[in-house]
Design an enzyme around this catalytic site. Sequence first.
Site, PDB file in Angstrom:
ATOM      1  N   LYS A  66      51.355  93.860 -66.144  1.00 50.23           N
ATOM      2  CA  LYS A  66      52.003  92.499 -66.814  1.00 50.23           C
ATOM      3  C   LYS A  66      51.564  91.718 -66.125  1.00 50.23           C
ATOM      4  O   LYS A  66      50.254  90.378 -66.857  1.00 50.23           O
ATOM      5  CB  LYS A  66      52.600  92.623 -67.272  1.00 50.23           C
ATOM      6  CG  LYS A  66      53.803  91.433 -67.997  1.00 50.23           C
ATOM      7  CD  LYS A  66      55.397  91.035 -67.938  1.00 50.23           C
ATOM      8  CE  LYS A  66      56.070  90.877 -66.783  1.00 50.23           C
ATOM      9  NZ  LYS A  66      57.025  89.939 -67.008  1.00 50.23           N
ATOM     10  N   ASP A 102      55.082  92.427 -72.062  1.00 47.05           N
ATOM     11  CA  ASP A 102      56.598  91.016 -71.543  1.00 47.05           C
ATOM     12  C   ASP A 102      57.264  92.100 -73.124  1.00 47.05           C
ATOM     13  O   ASP A 102      57.667  92.434 -73.823  1.00 47.05           O
ATOM     14  CB  ASP A 102      56.740  89.938 -71.361  1.00 47.05           C
ATOM     15  CG  ASP A 102      56.488  89.259 -72.720  1.00 47.05           C
ATOM     16  OD1 ASP A 102      56.904  89.300 -73.710  1.00 47.05           O
ATOM     17  OD2 ASP A 102      57.006  87.360 -72.141  1.00 47.05           O
TER      18      ASP A 102
END
Length: 274
Positions: free
Chosen positions: A145, A163
């Site tokens: 991420k 996320d």
Amino acid sequence: MKAAKAATTAKAAAPPKAPKAESHLAMVRRARRINRELAEVYPYAHPELDFRNPFELLVATVLSAQTTDLRVNQTTPALFAAYPTPEDMAAAVPEEMEEIIRPTGFFRAKTKSLMGLSAALRDEFGGEVPGRLEDLVKLPGVGRKTANVVLGNAFGVPGITVDTHFGRLVRRWKWTDEEDPVKVEAVVAGIFPKSEWTMLSHRVVFHGRRICHARKPACGACPIAPLCPSYGEGETDPEKARKLLKYEMGGYPGQRLSPPADYPGKPAPALGAE
């Protein structure tokens, strides 16, 4: 006569037919339409972390774990004033850095990660943030991420940032039922062309933060409601829904102290000025 009446009664009592399952092609078309609609709603979508270079974005993204981008943005001015380069941060006194980043939470673990990744940048990459996923994920505290955030916004390399907001919305929209972020990333990557990945991530996250909240989505104020199979999970009354809108959609400051020039909302206040 009785038989006909009984047949009519049985027909009336029969359970409704289940809705026709959406084909994969129909889902892809709907997903791409949602992306186009979000592009019109949030033409100014952007990363909500303040940064001036790849190193600052990398550090800010690591700090953003388990806290808000606003709190990170309020904390990083003092952090980067004290440690402007990887060399400076790698040589920091841990207790002093911990005190600076304390407002972001988990400050001891984050200090260890920041000092570790800074030392790795200094020793293995000449003090520069690498522009490859395989190099970034080797740095302490950096996962896919974080790496995709840095690649997409500091290097222009397309990436999907999964996320909590992104994962929640793509499941609400029935693009996938996967929970694992890596699997979610792979599924969504197969729906959209690579050129859309970075901006799609921003648009979805913007929508999740402003309208499609986790506990009480503002369904009645949602511009993509006709495309959402989960419409009705939140407040459907338009007036009540509008009161749930956040940031610029609700007339409040955003998360960045230094937002892009085209941002229609108000800059966030500095630390202690809330």
